[in-house]
Enzyme design. Structure first.
Site, PDB file in Angstrom:
ATOM      1  N   SER A 129      35.926  38.489  42.969  1.00  0.00           N
ATOM      2  CA  SER A 129      37.257  39.234  42.386  1.00  0.00           C
ATOM      3  C   SER A 129      37.486  38.466  41.073  1.00  0.00           C
ATOM      4  CB  SER A 129      38.390  38.788  43.221  1.00  0.00           C
ATOM      5  OG  SER A 129      39.677  39.041  42.871  1.00  0.00           O
ATOM      6  N   TYR A 142      44.567  32.779  48.066  1.00  0.00           N
ATOM      7  CA  TYR A 142      43.422  33.732  47.882  1.00  0.00           C
ATOM      8  C   TYR A 142      42.663  33.260  46.467  1.00  0.00           C
ATOM      9  CZ  TYR A 142      41.437  38.122  46.644  1.00  0.00           C
ATOM     10  OH  TYR A 142      40.695  39.141  46.119  1.00  0.00           O
TER      11      TYR A 142
END
Length: 285
Positions: A129, A142
């Site tokens: 990501s 995260y």
């Protein structure tokens, strides 16, 4: 043979469809195999696999080794985002985040590497990501998991290239998918000290994700990493990733953090410092 995790929806599902239509023997996996009916109808082999389950990981890889000659390419796509303030996210949720986003992919990769080394060929593609390089508030767990995955897989890239094994990281920015559906409920943080930040991030996600890159485009980038003769280590996906990744490296840290804060009204201006801050008595030992 291509083994893909997290195929119930989104990028994983789209990659599985692209791979099987391109002629690859494709194994699509998910925690709930009933969600893979469409992929099975398209020609994929489907298996139940929770990447955090050690027994399930071994079972799937052993079956593919025995019946199909082993895994030639692994796409570590399964993952989710644990969003919440650093101070308030319980440690068991940090643990679950790392089990899914880091330890699961690492363990599965370890299982397929011996066969790849023996055959002198392999591809490990990780759907990481933009969050593995750029940090926003209310996403500590995260971001930390994606930073860890980036570091682990870059080390692997350095170690296994000599064996004919290529390692790539695909870094999507905003993607118009069901990713937000898997974000755990955040209502418990709404009334806390960081409730304003939580609300601001939720609003930004609601605005940005629908305008992001399509799942089809993201899956095409994953396929490039799988099929190019000389794959790159990192593949940004989407305009935001292509712009922000190099910009974050060029801009001084203080200026970059000011730009990030400018998108969050609640932290745009820091609280005033106390008139008489506490002092430390440096004469005492």
């Amino acid at each position: 043979m291509v083994l893909i995790t997290g195929c119930s929806s989104g990028i994983g599902r789209a990659v599985a469809l692209r791979a099987v239509r391109a002629g690859f023997t494709t194994v699509a996996t998910a925690r709930k195999p009933e969600s893979l009916a469409e992929l099975e109808a398209a020609g994929c082999l489907v298996r139940a696999l929770d990447v955090t389950d050690a027994e399930a990981r071994h079972r799937v890889v052993e079956e593919l080794d025995k019946k199909h000659g082993g895994v030639d390419a692994l796409v570590n796509n399964a993952g989710y985002g644990e969003l919440g303030p650093f101070e308030e996210v319980p440690l068991d949720r940090w643990d679950r985040q790392f089990q899914t986003n880091v330890f699961g992919p690492v363990a599965l990769t370890q299982l397929v590497l011996p066969g790849m080394r023996e055959r002198g060929y392999g591809r490990i593609v990780n759907v990481s990501s933009l969050a593995g390089k750029i940090v926003l508030p209310v996403g500590a767990a995260y971001h930390a998991s994606k930073f860890a995955l980036e570091a682990a897989m870059e080390a692997l890239w350095l170690e296994v290239h000599r064996f004919g094994i290529e390692v790539s990281l695909v870094l999507p920015g905003a993607v118009n998918s069901r990713w937000a559906d898997n974000v755990p409920e955040q209502n418990e943080y709404a009334s806390g000290a960081y409730g304003d930040l939580v609300s601001e991030l939720a609003r930004q996600m609601a605005e940005r994700l629908p305008r992001g890159a399509s799942v089809e485009y993201a899956s095409s980038v994953v396929m490039r990493a799988l099929t190019e003769s000389r794959p790159r280590l990192r593949y940004p996906v989407g305009a935001d990733a292509r712009v922000l990744l190099p910009l974050s490296r060029m801009v001084p840290a203080r200026l970059w953090s000011a730009w990030v804060r400018s998108h969050f009204p609640s932290i745009r201006h820091p609280a005033p410092r106390p008139v008489n801050p506490p002092t430390v008595d440096r004469t005492r030992r």
